[in-house]
Design a protein around this motif. Sequence first.
Motif, PDB file in Angstrom:
ATOM      1  N   MET A 132      24.957 -35.450  19.926  1.00 38.44           N
ATOM      2  CA  MET A 132      26.338 -35.927  19.825  1.00 38.44           C
ATOM      3  C   MET A 132      27.103 -35.697  21.122  1.00 38.44           C
ATOM      4  SD  MET A 132      27.188 -34.372  16.039  1.00 38.44           S
ATOM      5  CE  MET A 132      28.965 -34.566  16.204  1.00 38.44           C
ATOM      6  N   ALA A 133      26.857 -34.528  21.734  1.00 35.85           N
ATOM      7  CA  ALA A 133      27.630 -34.133  22.909  1.00 35.85           C
ATOM      8  C   ALA A 133      27.022 -34.606  24.227  1.00 35.85           C
ATOM      9  CB  ALA A 133      27.775 -32.612  22.937  1.00 35.85           C
ATOM     10  N   SER A 134      25.804 -35.132  24.187  1.00 36.91           N
ATOM     11  CA  SER A 134      25.094 -35.474  25.421  1.00 36.91           C
ATOM     12  C   SER A 134      25.603 -36.748  26.091  1.00 36.91           C
ATOM     13  CB  SER A 134      23.592 -35.620  25.142  1.00 36.91           C
ATOM     14  OG  SER A 134      23.337 -36.776  24.358  1.00 36.91           O
ATOM     15  N   GLY A 135      26.030 -37.710  25.286  1.00 37.99           N
ATOM     16  CA  GLY A 135      26.391 -39.013  25.829  1.00 37.99           C
ATOM     17  C   GLY A 135      25.185 -39.913  26.026  1.00 37.99           C
ATOM     18  N   PHE A 136      24.025 -39.495  25.506  1.00 30.38           N
ATOM     19  CA  PHE A 136      22.796 -40.275  25.626  1.00 30.38           C
ATOM     20  C   PHE A 136      22.612 -41.190  24.425  1.00 30.38           C
ATOM     21  CE2 PHE A 136      20.800 -36.601  28.281  1.00 30.38           C
ATOM     22  CZ  PHE A 136      21.599 -36.955  29.359  1.00 30.38           C
ATOM     23  N   ASN A 137      21.486 -41.887  24.398  1.00 32.76           N
ATOM     24  CA  ASN A 137      21.225 -42.873  23.353  1.00 32.76           C
ATOM     25  C   ASN A 137      21.000 -42.201  21.997  1.00 32.76           C
ATOM     26  OD1 ASN A 137      20.533 -45.044  21.789  1.00 32.76           O
ATOM     27  ND2 ASN A 137      18.775 -45.669  23.012  1.00 32.76           N
ATOM     28  N   GLY A 138      22.003 -42.244  21.139  1.00 32.34           N
ATOM     29  CA  GLY A 138      21.903 -41.629  19.818  1.00 32.34           C
ATOM     30  C   GLY A 138      21.195 -42.496  18.796  1.00 32.34           C
ATOM     31  N   GLN A 139      20.780 -43.701  19.206  1.00 27.15           N
ATOM     32  CA  GLN A 139      20.054 -44.570  18.289  1.00 27.15           C
ATOM     33  C   GLN A 139      18.537 -44.481  18.487  1.00 27.15           C
ATOM     34  OE1 GLN A 139      21.877 -48.430  17.225  1.00 27.15           O
ATOM     35  NE2 GLN A 139      23.183 -48.125  18.999  1.00 27.15           N
ATOM     36  N   ASN A 140      18.127 -43.793  19.526  1.00 26.44           N
ATOM     37  CA  ASN A 140      16.695 -43.664  19.795  1.00 26.44           C
ATOM     38  C   ASN A 140      16.472 -42.366  20.563  1.00 26.44           C
ATOM     39  OD1 ASN A 140      13.983 -44.078  20.135  1.00 26.44           O
ATOM     40  ND2 ASN A 140      14.188 -45.754  21.600  1.00 26.44           N
ATOM     41  N   PHE A 141      16.055 -41.328  19.847  1.00 23.08           N
ATOM     42  CA  PHE A 141      15.818 -40.041  20.505  1.00 23.08           C
ATOM     43  C   PHE A 141      14.665 -39.320  19.820  1.00 23.08           C
ATOM     44  CE2 PHE A 141      19.118 -39.415  17.306  1.00 23.08           C
ATOM     45  CZ  PHE A 141      18.712 -38.271  16.626  1.00 23.08           C
ATOM     46  N   ALA A 142      14.101 -38.345  20.530  1.00 23.29           N
ATOM     47  CA  ALA A 142      12.956 -37.603  20.001  1.00 23.29           C
ATOM     48  C   ALA A 142      13.107 -36.122  20.323  1.00 23.29           C
ATOM     49  CB  ALA A 142      11.655 -38.124  20.602  1.00 23.29           C
ATOM     50  N   PHE A 143      12.783 -35.287  19.328  1.00 20.03           N
ATOM     51  CA  PHE A 143      12.782 -33.838  19.535  1.00 20.03           C
ATOM     52  C   PHE A 143      11.342 -33.397  19.752  1.00 20.03           C
ATOM     53  CE2 PHE A 143      12.497 -29.492  17.714  1.00 20.03           C
ATOM     54  CZ  PHE A 143      13.228 -28.847  18.705  1.00 20.03           C
ATOM     55  N   ASN A 144      11.100 -32.697  20.852  1.00 16.66           N
ATOM     56  CA  ASN A 144       9.742 -32.353  21.253  1.00 16.66           C
ATOM     57  C   ASN A 144       9.405 -30.873  21.110  1.00 16.66           C
ATOM     58  OD1 ASN A 144       8.726 -35.022  22.661  1.00 16.66           O
ATOM     59  ND2 ASN A 144      10.838 -34.722  23.319  1.00 16.66           N
TER      60      ASN A 144
END
Length: 237
Positions: A132-144
């Motif tokens: 939420m706070a990153s400003g990155f693509n919140g519709q396509n992300f992955a937790f590694n």
Amino acid sequence: MKPQKGNLYLIPCTLGDTPPLEVLPLLVKKAVEHIDHYIVEHEKNARQFIKSIVPRKSQPDLQFQLINKFTNEGEIPQMLSPCFEGIDVGVISDAGCPGIADPGAAVVKEAHANGIKVVPLVGPSSILMAMMASGFNGQNFAFNGYLPIDKKERKAELKRLERLSYERDQSQLFIETPYRNNQMLESLLVSLHKDTRLCVACDITLPSEYIKTTTVEHWKKIKVDLHKRPTLFVIQK
């Protein structure tokens, strides 16, 4: 006649030493008030959380079963035995939301297999809050999860994730053991392209919260100490 099965409540807890009702809704407090059977990672941590949110709850009445990454899959059905007697059971993670980067997911899987209703409750998730706070693509992300400890392997993995973020327009999140956070930040700054954007989200929801997104090139000019502070790293090329 068999009793109606109890529910499995997924009870989020705080991400650190924060007053529970500052970050948790009243529904979580109500669930803890009526549930006495719990599946947790560490009993001491769970008891402290329960006491913090419902101080008057009788601690001797509480029953705990432990689950962690070493738990045998065959032990899990027994943990849900109260549900078959019509008794509600709660799952509490050590921090944040059960089932998200958390061994409680195995309990949820078993509950579904046995027709037990699963009730997820609202609470803080460091992964989602970092996004939420990153400003990155919140519709396509992955937790590694955790990256390799070996420096050479870690560099290769960071380059792979950077490439994925560019090819798929996919934000890449990962964590590190808190006492190695500063080393991870150093690895990021020497491994990634200068224009790659990096978000460091540290101590989320705590008074010492620190969240910043900027390029790798700019990060090299910033001094921040992440040692022993729970931190999410997010990159996007």
